[in-house]
Design a protein around this motif. Sequence first.
Motif, mmCIF file in Angstrom:
data_model
loop_
_atom_site.group_PDB
_atom_site.id
_atom_site.type_symbol
_atom_site.label_atom_id
_atom_site.label_comp_id
_atom_site.label_asym_id
_atom_site.label_seq_id
_atom_site.Cartn_x
_atom_site.Cartn_y
_atom_site.Cartn_z
ATOM 1 N N ASP A 195 9.436 -43.893 28.910
ATOM 2 C CA ASP A 195 8.702 -43.361 27.756
ATOM 3 C C ASP A 195 9.111 -44.096 26.480
ATOM 4 O OD1 ASP A 195 11.089 -42.164 26.718
ATOM 5 O OD2 ASP A 195 10.821 -40.501 28.122
ATOM 6 N N SER A 196 8.507 -43.679 25.357
ATOM 7 C CA SER A 196 8.719 -44.390 24.091
ATOM 8 C C SER A 196 10.201 -44.415 23.690
ATOM 9 C CB SER A 196 7.898 -43.742 22.979
ATOM 10 O OG SER A 196 8.221 -42.371 22.877
ATOM 11 N N LEU A 197 10.935 -43.376 24.085
ATOM 12 C CA LEU A 197 12.347 -43.343 23.704
ATOM 13 C C LEU A 197 13.184 -44.312 24.535
ATOM 14 C CD1 LEU A 197 12.797 -39.530 23.072
ATOM 15 C CD2 LEU A 197 12.416 -41.353 21.418
ATOM 16 N N ASP A 198 12.722 -44.579 25.758
ATOM 17 C CA ASP A 198 13.412 -45.594 26.559
ATOM 18 C C ASP A 198 13.264 -46.962 25.908
ATOM 19 O OD1 ASP A 198 14.310 -43.854 28.608
ATOM 20 O OD2 ASP A 198 12.309 -43.814 29.461
ATOM 21 N N ALA A 199 12.172 -47.143 25.165
ATOM 22 C CA ALA A 199 11.977 -48.422 24.459
ATOM 23 C C ALA A 199 13.114 -48.652 23.461
ATOM 24 C CB ALA A 199 10.633 -48.433 23.745
ATOM 25 N N VAL A 200 13.603 -47.563 22.860
ATOM 26 C CA VAL A 200 14.717 -47.673 21.908
ATOM 27 C C VAL A 200 15.936 -48.267 22.615
ATOM 28 C CG1 VAL A 200 16.264 -46.386 20.366
ATOM 29 C CG2 VAL A 200 13.893 -45.661 20.629
ATOM 30 N N GLU A 201 16.226 -47.717 23.805
ATOM 31 C CA GLU A 201 17.377 -48.200 24.579
ATOM 32 C C GLU A 201 17.199 -49.668 24.939
ATOM 33 O OE1 GLU A 201 20.153 -46.768 25.350
ATOM 34 O OE2 GLU A 201 19.884 -44.605 25.379
ATOM 35 N N ILE A 202 15.985 -50.045 25.313
ATOM 36 C CA ILE A 202 15.759 -51.437 25.731
ATOM 37 C C ILE A 202 15.937 -52.381 24.539
ATOM 38 C CG2 ILE A 202 14.114 -53.074 26.734
ATOM 39 C CD1 ILE A 202 12.956 -50.805 28.371
ATOM 40 N N SER B 68 3.310 -44.879 11.676
ATOM 41 C CA SER B 68 2.400 -44.050 12.470
ATOM 42 C C SER B 68 2.985 -43.727 13.842
ATOM 43 C CB SER B 68 1.066 -44.767 12.644
ATOM 44 O OG SER B 68 0.274 -44.038 13.558
ATOM 45 N N LEU B 69 2.859 -42.430 14.181
ATOM 46 C CA LEU B 69 3.260 -41.976 15.524
ATOM 47 C C LEU B 69 2.290 -42.491 16.575
ATOM 48 C CD1 LEU B 69 3.967 -38.164 15.223
ATOM 49 C CD2 LEU B 69 5.342 -39.743 16.528
ATOM 50 N N GLU B 70 1.060 -42.768 16.108
ATOM 51 C CA GLU B 70 0.013 -43.134 17.059
ATOM 52 C C GLU B 70 -0.072 -44.652 17.228
ATOM 53 O OE1 GLU B 70 -3.473 -41.261 15.535
ATOM 54 O OE2 GLU B 70 -2.825 -39.278 16.160
ATOM 55 N N GLN B 71 1.033 -45.264 17.550
ATOM 56 C CA GLN B 71 1.035 -46.684 17.857
ATOM 57 C C GLN B 71 1.896 -46.883 19.095
ATOM 58 O OE1 GLN B 71 3.391 -49.152 15.136
ATOM 59 N NE2 GLN B 71 4.080 -47.312 14.105
ATOM 60 N N ASP B 72 1.975 -48.118 19.561
ATOM 61 C CA ASP B 72 2.746 -48.382 20.775
ATOM 62 C C ASP B 72 4.171 -47.858 20.641
ATOM 63 O OD1 ASP B 72 0.782 -49.610 22.230
ATOM 64 O OD2 ASP B 72 1.172 -51.578 21.375
ATOM 65 N N PHE B 73 4.646 -47.240 21.704
ATOM 66 C CA PHE B 73 6.015 -46.699 21.781
ATOM 67 C C PHE B 73 6.280 -45.673 20.679
ATOM 68 C CE2 PHE B 73 6.114 -51.184 23.219
ATOM 69 C CZ PHE B 73 6.269 -50.939 24.566
ATOM 70 N N GLY B 74 5.216 -45.001 20.216
ATOM 71 C CA GLY B 74 5.363 -43.929 19.227
ATOM 72 C C GLY B 74 6.028 -44.378 17.936
ATOM 73 N N GLY B 75 5.929 -45.675 17.632
ATOM 74 C CA GLY B 75 6.504 -46.185 16.372
ATOM 75 C C GLY B 75 7.983 -46.498 16.459
ATOM 76 N N THR B 76 8.575 -46.375 17.664
ATOM 77 C CA THR B 76 10.038 -46.514 17.763
ATOM 78 C C THR B 76 10.536 -47.920 17.390
ATOM 79 O OG1 THR B 76 9.735 -46.839 20.135
ATOM 80 C CG2 THR B 76 10.505 -44.690 19.450
ATOM 81 N N LEU B 77 9.757 -48.950 17.724
ATOM 82 C CA LEU B 77 10.223 -50.311 17.401
ATOM 83 C C LEU B 77 10.326 -50.491 15.885
ATOM 84 C CD1 LEU B 77 8.322 -52.609 19.937
ATOM 85 C CD2 LEU B 77 10.403 -51.295 20.229
ATOM 86 N N GLU B 78 9.349 -49.921 15.176
ATOM 87 C CA GLU B 78 9.359 -50.028 13.715
ATOM 88 C C GLU B 78 10.529 -49.215 13.130
ATOM 89 O OE1 GLU B 78 5.444 -49.192 12.153
ATOM 90 O OE2 GLU B 78 6.079 -49.744 10.119
ATOM 91 N N ILE B 79 10.782 -48.058 13.725
ATOM 92 C CA ILE B 79 11.891 -47.215 13.245
ATOM 93 C C ILE B 79 13.216 -47.971 13.364
ATOM 94 C CG2 ILE B 79 13.222 -45.105 13.687
ATOM 95 C CD1 ILE B 79 10.619 -43.874 14.803
ATOM 96 N N ILE B 80 13.416 -48.610 14.515
ATOM 97 C CA ILE B 80 14.665 -49.353 14.739
ATOM 98 C C ILE B 80 14.818 -50.436 13.669
ATOM 99 C CG2 ILE B 80 15.866 -50.933 16.316
ATOM 100 C CD1 ILE B 80 14.424 -49.429 18.610
ATOM 101 N N GLU B 81 13.732 -51.155 13.421
ATOM 102 C CA GLU B 81 13.780 -52.242 12.431
ATOM 103 C C GLU B 81 14.176 -51.697 11.052
ATOM 104 O OE1 GLU B 81 10.016 -54.105 11.715
ATOM 105 O OE2 GLU B 81 10.882 -55.309 10.100
ATOM 106 N N LYS B 82 13.555 -50.582 10.668
ATOM 107 C CA LYS B 82 13.827 -50.037 9.328
ATOM 108 C C LYS B 82 15.266 -49.531 9.217
ATOM 109 C CE LYS B 82 9.571 -50.875 8.480
ATOM 110 N NZ LYS B 82 9.290 -52.254 8.051
ATOM 111 N N ILE B 83 15.753 -48.856 10.247
ATOM 112 C CA ILE B 83 17.126 -48.342 10.185
ATOM 113 C C ILE B 83 18.114 -49.507 10.158
ATOM 114 C CG2 ILE B 83 18.901 -47.030 11.443
ATOM 115 C CD1 ILE B 83 16.655 -45.098 12.240
ATOM 116 N N ASN B 84 17.842 -50.528 10.963
ATOM 117 C CA ASN B 84 18.722 -51.713 10.938
ATOM 118 C C ASN B 84 18.695 -52.410 9.583
ATOM 119 O OD1 ASN B 84 19.733 -51.402 13.499
ATOM 120 N ND2 ASN B 84 18.204 -52.708 14.465
ATOM 121 N N ASN B 85 17.593 -52.249 8.850
ATOM 122 C CA ASN B 85 17.495 -52.829 7.498
ATOM 123 C C ASN B 85 18.200 -51.973 6.451
ATOM 124 O OD1 ASN B 85 15.996 -54.968 8.234
ATOM 125 N ND2 ASN B 85 14.017 -54.153 7.567
ATOM 126 N N GLY B 86 18.680 -50.795 6.847
ATOM 127 C CA GLY B 86 19.379 -49.925 5.905
ATOM 128 C C GLY B 86 18.475 -48.913 5.223
#
Lengths: 298, 95
Positions: free
Chosen positions: B47-54, A171-189
Amino acid sequence: MPKKIKVKKRGNELGLQIFIIFTKLFGLKGAYSLLYLVSIHYLLFDKVAVKGALAYTERRFKNETFFKKHWRVYQLFINQGKALIDRYAAASGYKGFTFQIKGFDSVKEIVNQNKKGCILVTSHVGNWQVALSCLQELKKDIYLLMRPEDNAAVKKHLKIYSEGEKVKIISLEQDFGGTLEIIEKINNGDVVSIMGDRKYNFPYLDVDFMGDKAGLPLGAFLIAATLECPIIVLLTAKLGHKKYCVDFNNIILPKYENKLNKKQQLKKYMQKYANVLNNYVESYPYQCFLFEDVWNKH
Amino acid sequence: MCEENKELTEMREKLKVLLVDHLSLEDIKPEDIKDDEILFGEGLGLDSLDAVEIVVLLQRNFGLEVKDMNKGREIFYSIDTLAKYVVDNIKDNAD
């Protein structure tokens, strides 16, 4: 902190049921026939969609009369309706859809060789949802970064989350626009699909698109450059009745040259993507369903 | 106790330098960032993209992964919370 993205609801239970009944009784072409009337309704009463579509048609078909411009918008509405009906039919198991797939071997190579996953950039052109079934062959989990569909009728009948267990939503509508979850999934392959052409309220950069400066979201490109993973641009186009082309040939490898002004460094990669879209709308002018004035800065 | 405070203080300074360095923060020096300043939205305005960098910065410099969304909100609140997370988890990893 999570952002609620406002999007106008279109389609209701009764309307969608009528389309489904027509599809079952008269086939796809029978259901398409309803679109000619429904699209007139949208042309007359959905000012937001018409304004968004005009922003596109005025750039794609320059210097046209009021009537001609609106005729183009009407054609776009009909084609988007056809794409949605096809999406419903394909997801419901209707037979006979054929896909001409280009560049899939490169995708398989990238996904299988890299420990990291990749980003699949999709756009509001063609019918990207019908292409998802092609990705099942990758044997990877596919994650779609999207706003959760809050129109229950659309969610149920268009089978938004129906590609089986392999396709999941971030979901885009979560903290940090879902970026933390995206990083986890990409790191998982895994493969994460991100829309590349609508910025909503997220950071964007201006690039040249159809002769004007357009603001496109830089999320996918920044994540790819930071995680050092490739971007595959997914394009689909309807070539004929139940016939689609799915093109994976455009691969972009965003990379930072140095630590200075990183976001601006992404511009050249985003421009490559904008050029791909530009070529697409040249070839398939009635399959651009952006319906948003990405050229407007406000 | 004193040693722990020193470790935290050093980590705060190190993180400020890393943030300014990696996030291309224009016209901001490490010493301009307050320890308790909110990092995202109001405050420093990340912003949310800075979170990626962090997240990547924490992975590459300290071998730490932030996966939990709810934890992320707490960890990324300020330099103070970020430094505490790094110091605590580096210790945990070492143990």
